[in-house]
Enzyme design. Sequence first.
Site, short mmCIF file in Angstrom:
data_model
loop_
_atom_site.label_atom_id
_atom_site.label_comp_id
_atom_site.label_asym_id
_atom_site.label_seq_id
_atom_site.Cartn_x
_atom_site.Cartn_y
_atom_site.Cartn_z
CG PHE A 117 -12.44 0.01 4.28
CD1 PHE A 117 -11.50 -0.77 4.95
CD2 PHE A 117 -12.46 -0.01 2.90
CE1 PHE A 117 -10.61 -1.56 4.25
CE2 PHE A 117 -11.57 -0.81 2.19
CZ PHE A 117 -10.64 -1.57 2.86
NE ARG A 149 -2.78 -2.69 -3.67
CZ ARG A 149 -2.71 -2.92 -2.37
NH1 ARG A 149 -2.53 -1.93 -1.53
NH2 ARG A 149 -2.81 -4.14 -1.89
N GLY A 199 0.77 -1.25 0.00
CA GLY A 199 0.00 0.00 0.00
C GLY A 199 0.79 1.29 0.00
CG ASP A 234 -7.32 0.04 11.18
OD1 ASP A 234 -7.84 0.56 12.15
OD2 ASP A 234 -7.95 -0.72 10.41
P1 IMP Z 1 -3.24 -2.35 11.25
O1 IMP Z 1 -2.32 -3.50 11.56
O2 IMP Z 1 -4.59 -2.52 11.88
O3 IMP Z 1 -2.63 -1.00 11.59
O4 IMP Z 1 -3.55 -2.37 9.70
C1 IMP Z 1 -2.54 -2.58 8.79
C2 IMP Z 1 -2.97 -2.69 7.37
O5 IMP Z 1 -4.38 -2.90 7.18
C3 IMP Z 1 -2.68 -1.42 6.61
O6 IMP Z 1 -1.32 -1.32 6.24
C4 IMP Z 1 -3.59 -1.58 5.42
O7 IMP Z 1 -3.00 -2.40 4.46
C5 IMP Z 1 -4.82 -2.26 6.00
N1 IMP Z 1 -5.87 -1.28 6.30
C6 IMP Z 1 -6.25 -0.80 7.50
N2 IMP Z 1 -7.26 0.10 7.37
C7 IMP Z 1 -7.51 0.19 6.04
C8 IMP Z 1 -8.46 0.97 5.26
O8 IMP Z 1 -9.26 1.78 5.74
N3 IMP Z 1 -8.40 0.77 3.91
C9 IMP Z 1 -7.53 -0.09 3.30
N4 IMP Z 1 -6.64 -0.83 4.00
C10 IMP Z 1 -6.64 -0.69 5.35
#
Ligand code: IMP
Length: 178
Positions: free
Chosen positions: A156, A169, A49, A107
Site C-alpha cells: 500500500f 495526497r 488520485g 492495482d
Molecule cells: P483497482 O481497481 O484495484 O485497480 O484500484 C483502483 C483504485 O484503488 C486506485 O485508483 C486507487 O484509488 C486505489 N488504490 C489501489 N492501490 C492503492 C494504494 O496502494 N494506495 C492508495 N490507493 C490505492
Amino acid sequence: MPNTWTLKDKSFEKYIISQDIQAAIDGLAQRINQEMVGKNPVFVIVLNGAFIFASDLIKKVKIDCEIAFVKLSSYAGTSSTGIVREVMGLDIDLKERTVIIIEDIVDTGLTLDSFLNTVWKMGPADVKVATCLLKPEAFKDRFPVEYVCFRIPNEFVVGYGLDYDGLGRNSEDIYKIK
Ligand code: IMP
C-alpha cells in the site's frame, strides 16, 4: 518531506522520491510526444488520485491535446465484480478520438476495466492507459497499459495524489506502508 510519515493509525516510509518520479514522467512524456504527433489526443484524468500525476505529465506534453475529467467510484462491497459508477461523468465526445486515460495507480485494474468498456462504447479511434504506478501481481495483465512510470510490489502506497483514508495526497514523494 520527512522519511517517515504517520497518517491516522499507520506509518509510511519514503519509497520513490520526487526526482525519480519526475525523471520517469520525462520519459513517458517524450514517448507520448513522439507517438501522438498529429493525433490531438484527449487525456481523460481519473479523479481524485490522478490529479498531481496528470498535471506533471501534461505540462511536459508538447503536442496539441485536450483534457477531460471523470470521477469513478466502486459500489461498496462489489469492487471484486468491477462494477463502477461515474460520480462525475465525461463531458466530451470521444467518437473517433485518440484517448489516453490517466490513472494514479492500477492495482487489480477492475475499476479501469469497467470504465474502459464505457469508453470503447463511445466509438473512439484508440484508447491507451497511462499510470504512475502499476502493481503487476494484482493486475494480472487484464488489459494493455501502454504508459507506466513504476511497477511496484503489492504494497500500500500514499503520496503524490494517492491517499490513505483521504489523507496523504499532498506529497511530492511516494511513501509505502511500514
Ligand atoms: P483497482 O481497481 O484495484 O485497480 O484500484 C483502483 C483504485 O484503488 C486506485 O485508483 C486507487 O484509488 C486505489 N488504490 C489501489 N492501490 C492503492 C494504494 O496502494 N494506495 C492508495 N490507493 C490505492
